[in-house]
Write a protein that holds these residues in place. Structure first.
Motif, mmCIF file in Angstrom:
data_model
loop_
_atom_site.group_PDB
_atom_site.id
_atom_site.type_symbol
_atom_site.label_atom_id
_atom_site.label_comp_id
_atom_site.label_asym_id
_atom_site.label_seq_id
_atom_site.Cartn_x
_atom_site.Cartn_y
_atom_site.Cartn_z
ATOM 1 N N LEU A 18 0.705 -1.308 0.016
ATOM 2 C CA LEU A 18 0.262 0.226 -0.294
ATOM 3 C C LEU A 18 1.010 1.388 -0.037
ATOM 4 C CD1 LEU A 18 -2.773 -1.334 2.608
ATOM 5 C CD2 LEU A 18 -3.101 -1.261 0.269
ATOM 6 N N ALA A 19 1.950 1.279 0.952
ATOM 7 C CA ALA A 19 2.844 2.138 0.763
ATOM 8 C C ALA A 19 3.366 3.056 -0.249
ATOM 9 C CB ALA A 19 3.821 2.195 1.657
ATOM 10 N N VAL A 20 4.197 1.774 -1.813
ATOM 11 C CA VAL A 20 4.344 1.747 -2.784
ATOM 12 C C VAL A 20 3.180 2.063 -3.542
ATOM 13 C CG1 VAL A 20 6.254 0.808 -4.610
ATOM 14 C CG2 VAL A 20 6.651 0.686 -2.359
ATOM 15 N N ARG A 21 2.229 1.871 -3.655
ATOM 16 C CA ARG A 21 0.925 1.504 -4.412
ATOM 17 C C ARG A 21 0.623 3.261 -4.153
ATOM 18 N NH1 ARG A 21 -3.709 -2.440 -5.075
ATOM 19 N NH2 ARG A 21 -4.509 -0.091 -6.306
ATOM 20 N N ARG A 22 0.386 3.403 -2.986
ATOM 21 C CA ARG A 22 0.324 5.281 -2.866
ATOM 22 C C ARG A 22 1.352 6.292 -3.664
ATOM 23 N NH1 ARG A 22 -2.091 3.192 2.562
ATOM 24 N NH2 ARG A 22 0.333 3.612 3.301
ATOM 25 N N ALA A 23 2.274 5.573 -3.222
ATOM 26 C CA ALA A 23 3.409 7.025 -3.881
ATOM 27 C C ALA A 23 2.993 6.980 -5.123
ATOM 28 C CB ALA A 23 4.805 6.235 -3.346
ATOM 29 N N VAL A 24 3.342 5.713 -6.095
ATOM 30 C CA VAL A 24 2.809 5.367 -7.449
ATOM 31 C C VAL A 24 1.678 6.720 -7.960
ATOM 32 C CG1 VAL A 24 3.301 4.716 -9.778
ATOM 33 C CG2 VAL A 24 4.441 3.895 -7.558
ATOM 34 N N ARG A 25 0.780 6.620 -7.237
ATOM 35 C CA ARG A 25 -0.669 6.728 -7.692
ATOM 36 C C ARG A 25 -0.298 8.373 -7.897
ATOM 37 N NH1 ARG A 25 -3.968 4.964 -2.958
ATOM 38 N NH2 ARG A 25 -3.632 2.925 -4.908
ATOM 39 N N PRO A 36 0.696 5.755 -19.398
ATOM 40 C CA PRO A 36 1.622 5.058 -20.102
ATOM 41 C C PRO A 36 2.752 5.555 -19.227
ATOM 42 C CG PRO A 36 0.599 5.122 -21.481
ATOM 43 C CD PRO A 36 -0.056 6.055 -21.224
ATOM 44 N N VAL A 37 3.392 4.331 -18.922
ATOM 45 C CA VAL A 37 4.844 5.055 -18.261
ATOM 46 C C VAL A 37 5.955 4.101 -18.597
ATOM 47 C CG1 VAL A 37 4.414 6.205 -16.595
ATOM 48 C CG2 VAL A 37 4.663 3.851 -15.814
ATOM 49 N N ALA A 38 7.264 3.756 -19.034
ATOM 50 C CA ALA A 38 8.518 3.124 -18.651
ATOM 51 C C ALA A 38 8.860 3.526 -17.662
ATOM 52 C CB ALA A 38 9.533 3.608 -19.637
ATOM 53 N N VAL A 39 9.773 1.691 -16.765
ATOM 54 C CA VAL A 39 10.372 1.501 -16.100
ATOM 55 C C VAL A 39 11.537 1.281 -16.238
ATOM 56 C CG1 VAL A 39 10.432 0.630 -13.487
ATOM 57 C CG2 VAL A 39 8.146 1.499 -14.220
ATOM 58 N N ALA A 40 12.657 1.976 -15.581
ATOM 59 C CA ALA A 40 14.031 1.396 -15.488
ATOM 60 C C ALA A 40 13.947 0.230 -14.125
ATOM 61 C CB ALA A 40 14.905 2.399 -14.972
ATOM 62 N N LEU A 41 13.842 -1.530 -14.894
ATOM 63 C CA LEU A 41 14.051 -2.349 -14.328
ATOM 64 C C LEU A 41 15.328 -2.680 -13.987
ATOM 65 C CD1 LEU A 41 12.781 -4.640 -12.445
ATOM 66 C CD2 LEU A 41 12.387 -5.724 -14.679
ATOM 67 N N SER A 42 16.025 -3.213 -13.010
ATOM 68 C CA SER A 42 17.081 -3.707 -12.614
ATOM 69 C C SER A 42 16.739 -4.694 -12.016
ATOM 70 C CB SER A 42 18.483 -2.842 -11.695
ATOM 71 O OG SER A 42 18.174 -3.052 -10.359
ATOM 72 N N GLY A 43 16.669 -5.288 -11.720
ATOM 73 C CA GLY A 43 15.996 -6.984 -10.174
ATOM 74 C C GLY A 43 16.228 -6.638 -9.270
ATOM 75 N N ALA A 49 9.601 -3.210 -6.914
ATOM 76 C CA ALA A 49 8.435 -2.517 -6.191
ATOM 77 C C ALA A 49 7.917 -1.772 -6.963
ATOM 78 C CB ALA A 49 8.804 -2.494 -4.727
ATOM 79 N N LEU A 50 8.288 -0.861 -7.402
ATOM 80 C CA LEU A 50 8.618 -0.240 -7.939
ATOM 81 C C LEU A 50 7.226 -0.402 -9.428
ATOM 82 C CD1 LEU A 50 7.788 2.639 -9.126
ATOM 83 C CD2 LEU A 50 10.650 2.825 -10.308
ATOM 84 N N THR A 51 7.757 -1.220 -10.139
ATOM 85 C CA THR A 51 7.123 -1.954 -11.278
ATOM 86 C C THR A 51 5.614 -2.509 -10.960
ATOM 87 O OG1 THR A 51 9.788 -2.701 -12.765
ATOM 88 C CG2 THR A 51 7.378 -3.583 -13.151
ATOM 89 N N ALA A 52 5.919 -3.796 -10.027
ATOM 90 C CA ALA A 52 4.923 -3.413 -9.184
ATOM 91 C C ALA A 52 3.546 -2.819 -8.753
ATOM 92 C CB ALA A 52 5.013 -4.608 -7.845
ATOM 93 N N ALA A 53 3.976 -1.661 -8.216
ATOM 94 C CA ALA A 53 2.699 -1.086 -8.194
ATOM 95 C C ALA A 53 2.511 -0.590 -9.539
ATOM 96 C CB ALA A 53 3.441 0.568 -6.982
ATOM 97 N N ALA A 54 3.946 0.116 -10.179
ATOM 98 C CA ALA A 54 3.065 1.038 -11.357
ATOM 99 C C ALA A 54 1.673 0.120 -12.854
ATOM 100 C CB ALA A 54 4.055 0.946 -12.375
ATOM 101 N N VAL A 55 2.236 -1.037 -12.383
ATOM 102 C CA VAL A 55 1.380 -2.114 -13.714
ATOM 103 C C VAL A 55 -0.315 -1.881 -12.875
ATOM 104 C CG1 VAL A 55 0.742 -4.583 -13.702
ATOM 105 C CG2 VAL A 55 3.107 -4.074 -14.317
ATOM 106 N N VAL A 56 -0.115 -1.772 -11.574
ATOM 107 C CA VAL A 56 -1.087 -1.136 -10.737
ATOM 108 C C VAL A 56 -2.086 -0.277 -11.151
ATOM 109 C CG1 VAL A 56 -2.870 -1.667 -8.853
ATOM 110 C CG2 VAL A 56 -0.672 -3.147 -9.560
ATOM 111 N N GLU A 57 -1.206 0.912 -11.130
ATOM 112 C CA GLU A 57 -1.716 2.152 -11.193
ATOM 113 C C GLU A 57 -1.714 2.871 -12.110
ATOM 114 O OE1 GLU A 57 -2.808 3.106 -8.441
ATOM 115 O OE2 GLU A 57 -2.128 1.915 -6.888
ATOM 116 N N ALA A 58 -0.636 2.065 -13.804
ATOM 117 C CA ALA A 58 -0.942 2.839 -14.637
ATOM 118 C C ALA A 58 -1.446 2.378 -16.240
ATOM 119 C CB ALA A 58 0.964 2.724 -15.210
#
Length: 356
Positions: A18-25, A36-43, A49-58
């Motif tokens: 919820l904390a990460v989702r709220r931040a992305v939202r 739509p957004v791109a996410v720089a994913l390093s693994g 965490a950013l990718t998981a939240a962005a998929v739900v919010e964007a």
């Protein structure tokens, strides 16, 4: 392929999620309607965490994975990140191999290569989908912000060097600057998502690694906690001050300009903090790069501590030339010089004494 069929349609409602989702939202809302957004994913935990939240919010997320080629298993690490992106529900996932040079040190060279690849790939994705510029979200957290402020403080280059990273600096977006690193790691644990820990993040050869592993924990211990959050708050306040002063400086620069030069009398009437910002903006407009406090104070001395001194060489120009700021006939001028010192000093000084 929609999110539900591509990967996780729903995330568990844990505190970390919820904390990460709220931040992305909140970031999406502050920068305009969700898009739509791109996410720089390093693994790593932060970017996962950013990718998981962005998929739900964007509405749509494109994962960009940079393979720096600095470890023997970098290809496999990138492939695992690509698979994780698709499992989490990204619309696309793309690995970007880069070649890292050595100019400026390994950290700086890797950062330059990474940001260049991300910018180019985001532009290509935007063009392919016939959309406007695609924001590239980066997984920098509050802890990263605190480290950045400490690094800037050590440079001693003034308020600008310690105002940290901006949440929105197109095309870059940093939604997690108010989120702690342990929250992103907990989100990954809540999803049972494996995390890649880059050995460079723990290598004692890198200053940021030692800040992370040694300096900040010691500060937290000695000062009783809350240091990282306090450093991040300081950065926020300084950015607000910088934004106001930069706006005033832009207005003052317009007034002080005489063609490509600056009127010394108008500059001298400005408060020091504003005057040096005007000088900085003028130098950057003229092609200067990598300006330091020494450069700015040297040019400022041409305005308020004028003793007939020669010009001040600043970074920039072109191969075989340097940019030199000089004072002539009541104006600051910016010229290219082959020797880094501007026109002949003795002759130039006499002319300026007679005419200034």
């Amino acid at each position: 392929m929609d999110r539900a069929s591509a990967g996780l349609a729903v995330l568990p409602e844990t505190a970390a999620v919820l904390a990460v989702r709220r931040a992305v939202r909140a970031w999406l809302a502050e920068t305009g309607a969700p898009r739509p957004v791109a996410v720089a994913l390093s693994g790593g935990a932060d970017s996962l965490a950013l990718t998981a939240a962005a998929v739900v919010e964007a509405p749509r997320v494109h994962a960009l994975i940079v393979d720096h080629g600095l470890q023997a298993d970098s290809t496999e690490v990138a492939a695992r990140a690509e698979r994780a992106a698709l499992r989490l529900g990204c619309a696309t996932a793309r690995v970007l191999p880069v070649r890292v040079g050595r100019s400026g040190g390994l950290e700086a060279a890797a950062r330059e290569a990474r940001y260049g690849a991300l910018r180019s790939a985001a532009t290509e994705v935007a063009e392919a989908s016939d959309s406007a510029e695609l924001p590239v979200l980066l997984g920098h957290t509050l802890d990263d912000q605190a480290e950045t402020v400490l690094l800037g403080l050590a440079r001693g280059s003034g308020g600008r060097s310690i105002h940290g990273m901006r949440a929105h600096d197109p095309p870059w977006g940093r939604p997690l600057l108010g989120v702690r690193r342990d929250q992103t790691r907990q989100l990954c644990a809540d999803l049972d998502q494996p995390v890649y820990d880059d050995p460079h993040n723990f290598a004692p050869d890198f200053v940021r690694s030692r800040l992370r592993g040694e300096v900040l924990p010691l500060l937290e211990q000695v000062l009783g906690g809350g240091v990282a959050a306090a450093l991040a708050r300081t950065a926020d306040q300084l950015r607000d001050d910088d934004d106001l002063l930069d706006g005033l400086a832009a207005d003052a620069l317009t007034v002080a300009r005489v063609g490509g030069d600056l009127d010394v009398a108008m500059l001298a009437a400005q408060p020091p903090a504003l005057r040096r910002r005007v000088i900085r903006a003028w130098l950057l407009d003229g092609g200067a790069r990598a300006l330091t406090a020494k450069h700015l104070h040297g040019v400022d001395d041409l305005v308020v501590r004028w003793r007939g001194q020669g010009g001040v060489a600043v970074g920039g120009g072109a191969p075989g030339f340097r940019l030199v700021a000089s004072r002539r006939r009541g104006r600051l001028t910016l010229e290219r010089s082959t020797d880094g010192f501007g026109p002949d000093r003795a002759q130039d000084t006499e002319a300026m004494r007679e005419t200034d």
